[in-house]
Design a protein around this motif. Structure first.
Motif, PDB file in Angstrom:
ATOM      1  N   ALA A  10      21.262   7.470   0.688  1.00  0.00           N
ATOM      2  CA  ALA A  10      20.286   6.781   1.535  1.00  0.00           C
ATOM      3  C   ALA A  10      18.885   7.237   1.176  1.00  0.00           C
ATOM      4  N   ASN A  11      18.770   8.531   0.977  1.00  0.00           N
ATOM      5  CA  ASN A  11      17.477   9.152   0.793  1.00  0.00           C
ATOM      6  C   ASN A  11      17.768  10.564   0.288  1.00  0.00           C
ATOM      7  N   GLN A  12      17.115  11.001  -0.790  1.00  0.00           N
ATOM      8  CA  GLN A  12      17.430  12.322  -1.358  1.00  0.00           C
ATOM      9  C   GLN A  12      17.156  13.445  -0.351  1.00  0.00           C
TER      10      GLN A  12
ATOM     11  N   ASP B 235       0.850  -1.188   0.000  1.00  0.00           N
ATOM     12  CA  ASP B 235       0.000   0.000   0.000  1.00  0.00           C
ATOM     13  C   ASP B 235       0.894   1.249   0.000  1.00  0.00           C
ATOM     14  N   THR B 236       1.259   1.698  -1.199  1.00  0.00           N
ATOM     15  CA  THR B 236       2.120   2.881  -1.322  1.00  0.00           C
ATOM     16  C   THR B 236       1.799   3.572  -2.637  1.00  0.00           C
ATOM     17  N   SER B 237       2.495   4.678  -2.904  1.00  0.00           N
ATOM     18  CA  SER B 237       2.280   5.361  -4.181  1.00  0.00           C
ATOM     19  C   SER B 237       3.595   5.945  -4.672  1.00  0.00           C
TER      20      SER B 237
ATOM     21  N   GLN C 164       8.374  11.819  -3.071  1.00  0.00           N
ATOM     22  CA  GLN C 164       8.395  12.958  -2.142  1.00  0.00           C
ATOM     23  C   GLN C 164       9.253  12.680  -0.902  1.00  0.00           C
ATOM     24  N   ARG C 165       9.148  11.468  -0.342  1.00  0.00           N
ATOM     25  CA  ARG C 165       9.881  11.161   0.911  1.00  0.00           C
ATOM     26  C   ARG C 165      11.309  10.697   0.692  1.00  0.00           C
ATOM     27  N   THR C 166      11.617  10.181  -0.517  1.00  0.00           N
ATOM     28  CA  THR C 166      12.947   9.571  -0.690  1.00  0.00           C
ATOM     29  C   THR C 166      13.688   9.996  -1.962  1.00  0.00           C
TER      30      THR C 166
ATOM     31  N   ASP D 217       6.805  -5.110   3.974  1.00  0.00           N
ATOM     32  CA  ASP D 217       7.051  -3.967   4.863  1.00  0.00           C
ATOM     33  C   ASP D 217       7.253  -2.710   4.004  1.00  0.00           C
ATOM     34  N   ARG D 218       6.204  -1.894   3.902  1.00  0.00           N
ATOM     35  CA  ARG D 218       6.264  -0.764   2.967  1.00  0.00           C
ATOM     36  C   ARG D 218       7.246   0.313   3.404  1.00  0.00           C
ATOM     37  N   THR D 219       7.655   0.305   4.686  1.00  0.00           N
ATOM     38  CA  THR D 219       8.583   1.347   5.126  1.00  0.00           C
ATOM     39  C   THR D 219      10.033   1.042   4.731  1.00  0.00           C
TER      40      THR D 219
ATOM     41  N   VAL E 117      15.696  -4.392   8.953  1.00  0.00           N
ATOM     42  CA  VAL E 117      14.626  -3.746   9.731  1.00  0.00           C
ATOM     43  C   VAL E 117      15.165  -2.394  10.162  1.00  0.00           C
ATOM     44  N   GLN E 118      14.335  -1.378  10.073  1.00  0.00           N
ATOM     45  CA  GLN E 118      14.832  -0.077  10.534  1.00  0.00           C
ATOM     46  C   GLN E 118      13.747   0.772  11.155  1.00  0.00           C
ATOM     47  N   ASN E 119      14.213   1.666  12.036  1.00  0.00           N
ATOM     48  CA  ASN E 119      13.375   2.722  12.558  1.00  0.00           C
ATOM     49  C   ASN E 119      13.749   3.962  11.753  1.00  0.00           C
ATOM     50  N   GLY E 120      13.003   4.169  10.665  1.00  0.00           N
ATOM     51  CA  GLY E 120      13.360   5.189   9.677  1.00  0.00           C
ATOM     52  C   GLY E 120      13.523   6.574  10.287  1.00  0.00           C
ATOM     53  N   ARG E 121      12.622   6.908  11.213  1.00  0.00           N
ATOM     54  CA  ARG E 121      12.679   8.258  11.795  1.00  0.00           C
ATOM     55  C   ARG E 121      13.947   8.484  12.595  1.00  0.00           C
ATOM     56  N   GLU E 122      14.342   7.448  13.384  1.00  0.00           N
ATOM     57  CA  GLU E 122      15.567   7.573  14.198  1.00  0.00           C
ATOM     58  C   GLU E 122      16.801   7.673  13.311  1.00  0.00           C
TER      59      GLU E 122
HETATM   60  N1  COA Z   1       3.915   4.474   1.385  1.00  0.00           N
HETATM   61  C1  COA Z   1       2.936   5.196   1.920  1.00  0.00           C
HETATM   62  N2  COA Z   1       2.873   5.519   3.222  1.00  0.00           N
HETATM   63  C2  COA Z   1       3.873   5.079   4.000  1.00  0.00           C
HETATM   64  C3  COA Z   1       4.920   4.311   3.516  1.00  0.00           C
HETATM   65  C4  COA Z   1       4.922   4.003   2.137  1.00  0.00           C
HETATM   66  N3  COA Z   1       5.891   3.266   1.562  1.00  0.00           N
HETATM   67  N4  COA Z   1       5.756   4.020   4.525  1.00  0.00           N
HETATM   68  C5  COA Z   1       5.264   4.598   5.625  1.00  0.00           C
HETATM   69  N5  COA Z   1       4.105   5.238   5.299  1.00  0.00           N
HETATM   70  C6  COA Z   1       3.233   5.992   6.183  1.00  0.00           C
HETATM   71  C7  COA Z   1       3.369   5.592   7.623  1.00  0.00           C
HETATM   72  O1  COA Z   1       2.577   4.464   7.907  1.00  0.00           O
HETATM   73  C8  COA Z   1       2.905   6.821   8.321  1.00  0.00           C
HETATM   74  O2  COA Z   1       1.495   6.850   8.321  1.00  0.00           O
HETATM   75  P1  COA Z   1       0.676   7.393   9.596  1.00  0.00           P
HETATM   76  O3  COA Z   1       1.102   8.834   9.755  1.00  0.00           O
HETATM   77  O4  COA Z   1      -0.731   7.201   9.197  1.00  0.00           O
HETATM   78  O5  COA Z   1       1.132   6.532  10.739  1.00  0.00           O
HETATM   79  C9  COA Z   1       3.380   7.947   7.428  1.00  0.00           C
HETATM   80  O6  COA Z   1       3.615   7.362   6.149  1.00  0.00           O
HETATM   81  C10 COA Z   1       4.666   8.590   7.907  1.00  0.00           C
HETATM   82  O7  COA Z   1       5.558   7.543   8.307  1.00  0.00           O
HETATM   83  P2  COA Z   1       7.022   7.827   8.731  1.00  0.00           P
HETATM   84  O8  COA Z   1       7.711   6.546   9.038  1.00  0.00           O
HETATM   85  O9  COA Z   1       7.025   8.895   9.781  1.00  0.00           O
HETATM   86  O10 COA Z   1       7.571   8.436   7.381  1.00  0.00           O
HETATM   87  P3  COA Z   1       8.843   9.287   7.156  1.00  0.00           P
HETATM   88  O11 COA Z   1       8.498  10.620   6.667  1.00  0.00           O
HETATM   89  O12 COA Z   1       9.793   9.186   8.313  1.00  0.00           O
HETATM   90  O13 COA Z   1       9.489   8.518   5.927  1.00  0.00           O
HETATM   91  C11 COA Z   1      11.291   6.988   5.544  1.00  0.00           C
HETATM   92  C12 COA Z   1       9.894   7.151   6.069  1.00  0.00           C
HETATM   93  C13 COA Z   1      11.714   5.543   5.720  1.00  0.00           C
HETATM   94  C14 COA Z   1      11.281   7.346   4.069  1.00  0.00           C
HETATM   95  C15 COA Z   1      12.220   7.961   6.313  1.00  0.00           C
HETATM   96  O14 COA Z   1      12.039   7.794   7.691  1.00  0.00           O
HETATM   97  C16 COA Z   1      13.653   7.766   5.993  1.00  0.00           C
HETATM   98  O15 COA Z   1      14.060   7.944   4.867  1.00  0.00           O
HETATM   99  N6  COA Z   1      14.460   7.438   7.001  1.00  0.00           N
HETATM  100  C17 COA Z   1      15.843   7.155   6.788  1.00  0.00           C
HETATM  101  C18 COA Z   1      15.934   5.795   6.195  1.00  0.00           C
HETATM  102  C19 COA Z   1      17.267   5.507   5.667  1.00  0.00           C
HETATM  103  O16 COA Z   1      17.848   6.307   4.967  1.00  0.00           O
HETATM  104  N7  COA Z   1      17.771   4.324   5.989  1.00  0.00           N
HETATM  105  C20 COA Z   1      18.983   3.870   5.554  1.00  0.00           C
HETATM  106  C21 COA Z   1      20.061   4.616   6.211  1.00  0.00           C
HETATM  107  S1  COA Z   1      21.543   4.073   5.682  1.00  0.00           S
END
Ligand code: COA
Length: 333
Positions: A260-262, A34-36, A42-44, A157-159, A220-225
């Motif tokens: 890692a992420n733009q 479930d993503t778009s 926008q996020r990456t 795992d969509r994250t 597995v990751q905690n993206g925000r951290e």
């Molecule tokens: N598509 C759509 N929605 C998604 C999604 C996806 N692929 N992944 C997460 N979401 C949703 C979440 O469920 C959340 O919804 P909610 O607000 O209803 O709970 C919302 O989007 C925001 O989630 P969040 O995890 O806070 O997103 P984010 O803005 O932090 O972006 C990452 C997520 C993973 C893109 C971002 O945290 C990131 O890039 N972190 C660094 C990761 C990284 O670079 N790792 C490697 C390092 S070497």
């Protein structure tokens, strides 16, 4: 007569890279989770990533990257005396990927080792190779950053599944008695092991410290951290590396951060005073390829003729550990 001012330099004398043929676009992912496309871009900044074939493993990508190097530079890999592979997705824990490269190219009396420093792996390997060359222990070293992250990704795992892709990039580094050639000018490393559980790939132990891991062998990751750490601690680390080198953002020609992420790259650019054009990124096409991302972004710019001999580059990897490693180099080829 020996010139006493002439010292041995560690010079990058060739580069090569390889990415698998199969492309996984954001639109393909829309059909899996479930993503778009809009959310991911926008996020990456990622639009697509390369995925290795079922029978294609990290050593195959390394070998292809080195064949690519051989096809572009007048190099002889048969007398390489050390191979370092940075990867978090080796074909097997043992034998190492590096030893499989030796088997493919048949070097004699060649040392080999895999190192595992996640997305800091390639720059950490450059630091190690630099030390081995400057010490005089070795003369000619292959350094490869390579991953088949798609084989360690949970596609439910969509994250995480939107981020990762596969690829390999390689340097040949040689000891040369030439002050005008390339050089590793400065290095920086830092580790915060207390944050290790924020980004992991489980293996034998079910815990990191008190933290219980998901034991499926996938990333597995905690993206925000990780994001928070990257734009605070990694920015600080890069700034220290620049101080160490004595070079400002304006004096450096290129900034090559781990892709890692733009959004992380853009935030680092602003924080550190680079112009957006200085930052090399191929993340839109390859996604996050961990240890491979720096040489992949770099090699795209080399092939495009952007990087010239004498250019000053800052390469900085960061990620799982949590750890970071950077080098400032003068490009020689
Ligand atoms: N598509 C759509 N929605 C998604 C999604 C996806 N692929 N992944 C997460 N979401 C949703 C979440 O469920 C959340 O919804 P909610 O607000 O209803 O709970 C919302 O989007 C925001 O989630 P969040 O995890 O806070 O997103 P984010 O803005 O932090 O972006 C990452 C997520 C993973 C893109 C971002 O945290 C990131 O890039 N972190 C660094 C990761 C990284 O670079 N790792 C490697 C390092 S070497």
């Amino acid at each position: 007569m020996t010139n006493v001012n002439l010292r041995s330099n560690a010079v990058i004398t060739a580069i090569g890279s390889y990415t698998p043929e199969k492309t996984l676009t954001n639109f393909d992912l829309e059909r899996i989770v479930d993503t778009s496309d809009e959310w991911i871009v926008q996020r990456t900044g990622i639009r697509e990533r390369r995925i290795s074939a079922d029978n294609e493993f990290t050593s195959d990508l390394c070998i292809a990257a080195l064949r690519n190097m051989e096809s572009r530079y007048p190099v002889n890999l048969s007398d390489v005396d050390y191979i370092i592979v940075a990867t978090s997705t080796p074909d097997s824990i043992l034998p190492s990927v590096a030893s499989r490269i030796q088997a493919a190219f048949g070097m004699n009396r060649c040392g080999s080792a895999d190192i595992q420093a996640a997305c800091a792996g390639f720059t950490a390997a450059i630091q190690l190779a630099n030390g081995l060359l400057l010490s005089g222990l070795y003369r000619k070293i292959i350094v490869v950053g390579a991953e088949t992250l798609s084989k360690a990704t949970d596609y439910s795992d969509r994250t995480t599944c939107i981020l990762f892709g596969d690829g390999a990039g390689a340097f040949l580094m040689e000891a040369q008695q030439d002050n005008e050639a390339g050089d590793v000018l400065a290095a920086y490393s830092d580790t915060d092991g207390s944050g290790g559980h924020h980004l992991y790939r489980s293996s034998l132990s079910p815990t990191v410290g008190d933290y219980e891991l998901t034991m499926n062998g996938n990333i597995v990751q905690n993206g925000r951290e990780v994001y928070r750490w990257a734009i605070s601690e990694v920015a600080r680390g890069i700034s220290e590396l620049m101080q160490e080198s004595g070079l400002s953002a304006a004096q450096l020609d290129w900034f090559v951060p781990h892709n890692a992420n733009q959004r992380i790259i853009d935030a680092l650019v602003v924080k550190l005073g680079f112009s957006p054009e200085q930052a090399l990124s191929s993340i839109s096409r390859y996604g996050n390829t961990s240890a491979a991302s720096i040489p992949l972004a770099l090699d795209d710019a080399v092939r495009a003729g952007q990087i010239k001999p004498g250019h000053l580059l800052l390469l900085h990897g960061f990620g799982g550990g949590l750890t970071q490693a950077g080098v400032v180099i003068r490009w020689a080829i």
